[in-house]
Design an enzyme around this catalytic site. Structure first.
Site, PDB file in Angstrom:
ATOM      1  CG  ASN A 253      -0.007  -3.662  12.185  1.00  0.00           C
ATOM      2  OD1 ASN A 253       0.672  -2.849  11.563  1.00  0.00           O
ATOM      3  ND2 ASN A 253      -1.081  -3.304  12.872  1.00  0.00           N
TER       4      ASN A 253
ATOM      5  CG  HIS B  78      -2.973   2.472  -2.048  1.00  0.00           C
ATOM      6  ND1 HIS B  78      -2.946   2.330  -0.669  1.00  0.00           N
ATOM      7  CD2 HIS B  78      -4.109   1.851  -2.476  1.00  0.00           C
ATOM      8  CE1 HIS B  78      -4.028   1.658  -0.283  1.00  0.00           C
ATOM      9  NE2 HIS B  78      -4.736   1.362  -1.361  1.00  0.00           N
TER      10      HIS B  78
ATOM     11  N   GLY C 181      -0.333  -2.963  17.056  1.00  0.00           N
ATOM     12  CA  GLY C 181      -1.663  -2.386  17.171  1.00  0.00           C
ATOM     13  C   GLY C 181      -2.705  -3.199  16.430  1.00  0.00           C
TER      14      GLY C 181
ATOM     15  CB  CYS D 267      -1.984  19.590 -21.209  1.00  0.00           C
ATOM     16  SG  CYS D 267      -2.807  18.023 -20.897  1.00  0.00           S
TER      17      CYS D 267
ATOM     18  CB  CYS E 237       0.268  18.428 -18.065  1.00  0.00           C
ATOM     19  SG  CYS E 237       0.746  17.217 -19.319  1.00  0.00           S
TER      20      CYS E 237
ATOM     21  N   GLY F  62       2.860  -4.581   8.852  1.00  0.00           N
ATOM     22  CA  GLY F  62       2.837  -3.129   9.021  1.00  0.00           C
ATOM     23  C   GLY F  62       1.599  -2.456   8.483  1.00  0.00           C
ATOM     24  CB  SER F  63      -1.109  -3.059   6.632  1.00  0.00           C
ATOM     25  OG  SER F  63      -2.379  -2.600   6.200  1.00  0.00           O
TER      26      SER F  63
ATOM     27  CD  GLN G 180      -2.422  -1.236   2.758  1.00  0.00           C
ATOM     28  OE1 GLN G 180      -3.308  -0.444   3.086  1.00  0.00           O
ATOM     29  NE2 GLN G 180      -1.957  -2.163   3.593  1.00  0.00           N
TER      30      GLN G 180
END
Length: 396
Positions: A335, A161, A337, A244, A241, A309-310, A142
């Site tokens: 992880n 992501h 938590g 563009c 851009c 870690g997620s 992610q």
């Protein structure tokens, strides 16, 4: 019609972790349980599909990069933990609101230097070595910091992501390197550039820890976002851009777009195209079909999944673990938590489970994974022959 694979944050309370097996409540116990998890043979309950293998797919989150000095969302020093009012920018807000883009790019401009200078940590190098040892088939991350493809280019990574290393035009699809864009931002905003030089000189950005930055008048958030309370964000400018600008595209409605710039070359609000965004999936934005398919295939080909870690607080990540569970795949979680929905991951695990049927531990990835590499170096992955010793795996 398939439901869109969207990045939506979960804001409800997360359950406290229930350690599985109970012996995994210490670093030594966690290493042993994870060793048993990764070296277990493929369960006959996991269906076979094209490309199936007896290896683990990793799903990683921001907790993996904390040891690199980057902020996370829900860790002990995470943004959501220490800053209850934090709200990330949403895709629709960014694409439709000029002022929101000014604020986003100003904060990104301040945070990019440290993010760009950060490097993979021991957790990433250990993942590389677990891949070399034959225990991993693929990584789904992610994270948008590019540390996984940097650390282990030979172990495939699906960047769920996206990534911050480049930008993409929302009108023509043109890509632009983030470093080049940073130079343009500096040229268009000399006062902001001077301010950035000043805070870099004073060391105000040396730490990503939110408490330390807050004492220096800054708020640190994930993904290179640095907030300066009461800063004049409306004065910030950003370029269009270049593709563009040179050749304005035809819009989706069939009309001809226009791209206007001010006297210094900054994007003008009169424009109907030329808006650049980071090449990340923003909150509220749908993941592209190709990435969605690649992530699902990575799950379907694997024999088990390990989340590292997620907290699985975004739907796009949680849904992948849900898919793994529906395929009867053993689930592991490393992880610190709580993790969304974890109370449903281990309902049928036997009392004598040693980690091979499922594991849940709450330890630091950068401390556990290197030791796991060394421990697994003494074992053989199912169907593999030993060609090297654990001493060959280094963390640099």
């Amino acid at each position: 019609m398939q439901k869109p694979f969207m990045r939506i944050p979960y804001t409800g309370p997360l359950p406290a972790p229930t350690i599985v097996p109970r012996s995994a409540n210490t670093p030594t116990g966690a290493i042993l349980a994870l060793t048993n998890f990764l070296s277990a043979p493929r369960s006959p309950l996991v269906p076979l599909s094209a490309g199936s293998h007896d290896r683990t797919v990793l799903l990683t989150g921001a907790g993996v990069s904390v040891a690199s000095g980057l902020a996370d969302y829900r860790g002990t020093a995470g943004t959501y933990t220490l800053n209850k009012t934090y709200r990330p920018i949403y895709y629709n807000e960014f694409t439709t609101n000029h002022e929101a883009r000014k604020r986003y790019w100003a904060r990104s401009f301040l945070g990019w230097t440290n993010l760009h200078q950060a490097r993979p940590n021991d957790a990433h190098w250990a993942i590389r070595d677990l891949g070399k040892q034959g225990y991993l088939g693929e990584v789904i991350t992610q994270n948008v910091d590019s540390f996984h493809p940097i650390a282990h280019p030979d172990l495939p990574t699906v960047e769920l992501h996206g990534y911050l290393r480049s930008l993409v035009c929302i009108h023509c699809g043109n890509h632009l390197p983030r470093n080049e864009f940073q130079q343009s931002l500096s040229t268009l905003n000399p006062v902001w550039a001077a301010f950035l030089a000043e805070i870099l000189e004073t060391g105000a950005l040396d730490s990503e820890h939110p408490d330390e930055r807050r004492r220096k008048g800054l708020k640190s958030n994930p993904d290179g976002d640095v907030d300066v309370p009461n800063a004049p964000y409306t004065t910030f400018r950003y370029p269009p851009c270049p593709k563009c600008l040179a050749n304005p595209p035809i819009l989706a409605d069939g009309s001809q777009s226009t791209v206007h710039i001010d006297e210094d070359g900054a994007w003008s609000q009169q424009s109907t195209a030329g808006v650049l965004k980071p090449a990340v999936i923003m909150f509220g934005e749908s993941i592209t079909a190709s990435i969605k398919t690649a992530a699902e295939e990575a799950i379907d080909c694997a024999s088990r999944i390990l989340v590292i870690g997620s907290s699985l607080a975004t739907y796009s990540a949680w849904r992948l673990v849900k898919r793994a569970k529906e395929r009867n795949m053993p689930i592991g979680v490393l992880n610190i938590g709580g993790v969304r929905g974890e109370e449903t991951f281990y309902p049928n695990i036997k009392a004598d489970n040693n980690g091979s049927s499922g594991v849940r531990c709450s330890e630091r990835a950068d401390e556990i994974l290197p030791a796991l590499v060394q421990n697994l170096g003494q074992r053989l992955p199912p169907g593999k022959e030993s060609t090297s010793s654990a001493a060959q795996y280094s963390y640099k």
